[in-house]
Write a protein that holds these residues in place. Sequence first.
Motif: not given
Length: 132
Positions: A6-10, A15-24, A35-39
């Motif tokens: 579930e968390l990976q789906q969010i 990531e698709r919207h921003f076209e970036v990897n947020i793990d960086v 990342r703020k939006i993800y959390f």
Amino acid sequence: NIIVMELQQIKLIVERHFEVNIDVKSRRRHLVDARKIYFGLCRDFTKYGLLKMAQTLHRDHATALHNIRSCKDLRKTDPEFNRIYIILYKKVSLLELNDWKPKPIIIPKIIHPLKLRYADKKSIRKIFNKRG
């Protein structure tokens, strides 16, 4: 693991919207906002704790808490941030993650035990102040 899925789906939607990897590990504004939006979305759509959410991005619980609070504040003050959040909120709501909705918390009214024991008396103070 359902939790991670579930968390990976969010995470994937953000990531698709921003076209970036947020793990960086970076402090660039567009990555921080992502990342703020993800959390914020994880808090709204899942029932998992801060540590579990933070571990998906290799962070700690304090980072997750800070980002959730910052997301809430930015939504009130920044119209562009709020617009993006609403777009992603609608996308994630289509997933219907486990159909989990937070139930309203009902806090019972606290009644002092002496009120119950001496309910038929006129005044508790008079009972305890009797000299006898």
